[in-house]
Scaffold this motif. Sequence first.
Motif, short mmCIF file in Angstrom:
data_model
loop_
_atom_site.label_atom_id
_atom_site.label_comp_id
_atom_site.label_asym_id
_atom_site.label_seq_id
_atom_site.Cartn_x
_atom_site.Cartn_y
_atom_site.Cartn_z
N TYR A 1 0.84 -1.21 0.00
CA TYR A 1 0.00 0.00 0.00
C TYR A 1 0.87 1.25 0.00
N GLY A 2 2.12 1.11 -0.44
CA GLY A 2 3.00 2.27 -0.55
C GLY A 2 3.42 2.43 -2.00
N MET A 3 3.88 1.33 -2.55
CA MET A 3 4.40 1.29 -3.92
C MET A 3 5.48 2.34 -4.15
N ASP A 4 6.07 2.79 -3.04
CA ASP A 4 7.32 3.57 -3.10
C ASP A 4 8.23 2.97 -2.02
N CYS A 5 9.49 3.34 -2.09
CA CYS A 5 10.46 2.68 -1.22
C CYS A 5 10.12 2.89 0.27
N ASP A 6 9.92 4.14 0.66
CA ASP A 6 9.74 4.44 2.09
C ASP A 6 8.55 3.69 2.69
N THR A 7 7.43 3.72 1.99
CA THR A 7 6.21 3.15 2.57
C THR A 7 6.23 1.62 2.56
N GLU A 8 6.78 1.05 1.49
CA GLU A 8 6.88 -0.42 1.47
C GLU A 8 7.74 -0.90 2.64
N LEU A 9 8.88 -0.21 2.83
CA LEU A 9 9.77 -0.61 3.94
C LEU A 9 9.09 -0.35 5.28
N VAL B 1 1.26 -13.75 18.05
CA VAL B 1 1.03 -14.30 16.69
C VAL B 1 2.30 -14.11 15.86
N ASP B 2 2.81 -15.18 15.27
CA ASP B 2 3.98 -15.09 14.39
C ASP B 2 3.57 -14.48 13.05
N ILE B 3 4.44 -13.63 12.52
CA ILE B 3 4.12 -12.95 11.26
C ILE B 3 5.15 -13.31 10.18
N VAL B 4 4.67 -13.82 9.06
CA VAL B 4 5.53 -14.11 7.90
C VAL B 4 5.34 -12.94 6.93
N ARG B 5 6.45 -12.30 6.54
CA ARG B 5 6.32 -11.06 5.77
C ARG B 5 6.57 -11.26 4.27
N THR B 6 5.70 -10.59 3.50
CA THR B 6 5.77 -10.68 2.03
C THR B 6 5.85 -9.27 1.43
N PHE B 7 6.80 -9.10 0.49
CA PHE B 7 6.91 -7.84 -0.26
C PHE B 7 5.94 -7.89 -1.43
N LEU B 8 5.04 -6.90 -1.49
CA LEU B 8 4.05 -6.84 -2.58
C LEU B 8 4.07 -5.44 -3.21
N GLY B 9 5.29 -4.97 -3.54
CA GLY B 9 5.39 -3.67 -4.22
C GLY B 9 4.48 -3.59 -5.44
N LEU C 1 8.38 -1.94 -12.35
CA LEU C 1 8.94 -3.18 -11.78
C LEU C 1 10.46 -3.06 -11.63
N ASP C 2 11.10 -2.44 -12.65
CA ASP C 2 12.56 -2.24 -12.56
C ASP C 2 12.93 -1.35 -11.38
N GLU C 3 12.09 -0.34 -11.14
CA GLU C 3 12.32 0.54 -9.99
C GLU C 3 12.27 -0.28 -8.68
N MET C 4 11.27 -1.14 -8.59
CA MET C 4 11.15 -2.01 -7.40
C MET C 4 12.38 -2.93 -7.29
N ILE C 5 12.72 -3.55 -8.41
CA ILE C 5 13.81 -4.55 -8.42
C ILE C 5 15.15 -3.90 -8.09
N MET D 1 13.77 -3.63 -3.58
CA MET D 1 13.94 -5.02 -3.11
C MET D 1 15.32 -5.32 -2.51
N PRO D 2 16.40 -4.72 -3.02
CA PRO D 2 17.69 -4.97 -2.35
C PRO D 2 17.67 -4.49 -0.90
N LYS D 3 16.97 -3.38 -0.63
CA LYS D 3 16.88 -2.89 0.76
C LYS D 3 16.04 -3.84 1.61
#
Length: 418
Positions: free
Chosen positions: A152-160, A175-183, A199-203, A207-209
């Motif tokens: 719900y960010g689709m930018d670096c700061d908010t996704e992180l 509750v254990d939380i399993v985290r998924t990146f959905l940029g 997608l290239d921006e995300m990649i 995603m490296p961060k």
Amino acid sequence: MKKRYIRHASELVTCRGKAPKFGKEMADIGLIRDGGVLIHGDKIVETGTTEELDQKINMEEYEVLDASGKTVLPGFVDSHTHFIFGEYRADEFSWRLKGDSYMSIMERGGGINATVIPTRNASEEELKEAGRDRLNRMLEFGVTTVEGKSGYGMDCDTELKQLRVMKKLDEEHPVDIVRTFLGPHSVLPQWKGKEREFLDEMIRNVMPKVREEDLAEFADIFTEQGVFNIEDSEYYLTKAKEMGFKLKIHADEMYPLGGAQLAARVGAVSADHLLKASDEGIRQMKESGVISTLLPATAFCLKEEYAPGRKMIDEGCAVAIASDLNPGSCFTNSIPLLIALGCIYMNMSVEEVITALTINGAAAVDRADRIGSIEPGKQADMVFLKYPSIYYLPYHTGINLVETVIKKGETVYHKEWI
Ligand code: NIG
Ligand code: FE
């Protein structure tokens, strides 16, 4: 080390196994009548009948929990949610009741994109507060592990930010939380027609961060007509895999694009939604061992036809069921609703639905070796129901029957019925 002995469970549902259950195996839930479980610290060390276990141990070393008249099950695994977000979209629900469709609301700027600005504007503390409250509601329903997505960010700061919030909540909440990146959750207007660049921006830049900070184990994408097409999705998922992410896909929800086949091709752990999965997609998921994660509460809220769960099981697939809790298409984390829809509308047996919410849910988050069943070596995550048999689950329709939740050997929730 604390030792606990659960004794006289009217039905002990073990779901034993350290791998997903496929096809017919889903009906075998390893039920033990008058069952018992030994817990040492956070681990299960033994299961059997109460009679067997009574003979094996020195009762004085144990804190005894009397489960007579109760059903004991593995803690539920909700393997697909979007539970960290800013602000609600109740208005969209009312528009849909009047005939608007989810995709038409999305096309005119509502839907996922409408949650982006409030999520960008929310502070980490605000997201955490709301997230904690939602985790408490999940725990009441017997959920002991949940998967949560950014997106719900689709930018670096908010996704992180979304992922960091989940990481912190995981450290402090039972509750254990399993985290998924959905940029790539949707296409913002500035990226329309430039999906590959987004997608290239995300990649390249996001995603490296995510990897560096160990913020997500999985990467996911909304593969859908008018969102991300098959070619772009395959490009993204292939890159994500190279970076060390395990894969999930929002696949074949509204149109039969071939998301299930894509999941098989790229070796995804799960393909999710699948309302419109083709016969070939079903065959390929089975062949390649992709978990078919069904989200019937979303189909219910969107008034769509349910995914062909019965057919998938008959064809030999491993089916999981999850809530899809999110502020748009499906704002519910009700396990009793999922059970009712699974049994009544997807024609699954109670046993199959239990498997879908436990060991197969665990497999959908790649944790079938650690959680999802009650057997020696597994984490001691389990729920007690108020009633003596699993058949009360769909029968007492829509009612939460969870009385006690044990997480890593500790009682973390108990309800007194008055
Ligand atoms: O799984 N389909 C895409 N994503 C979510 C919906 C999220 C939203 O509407 O905010 C889903 O249903
Ligand atoms: Fe989703």
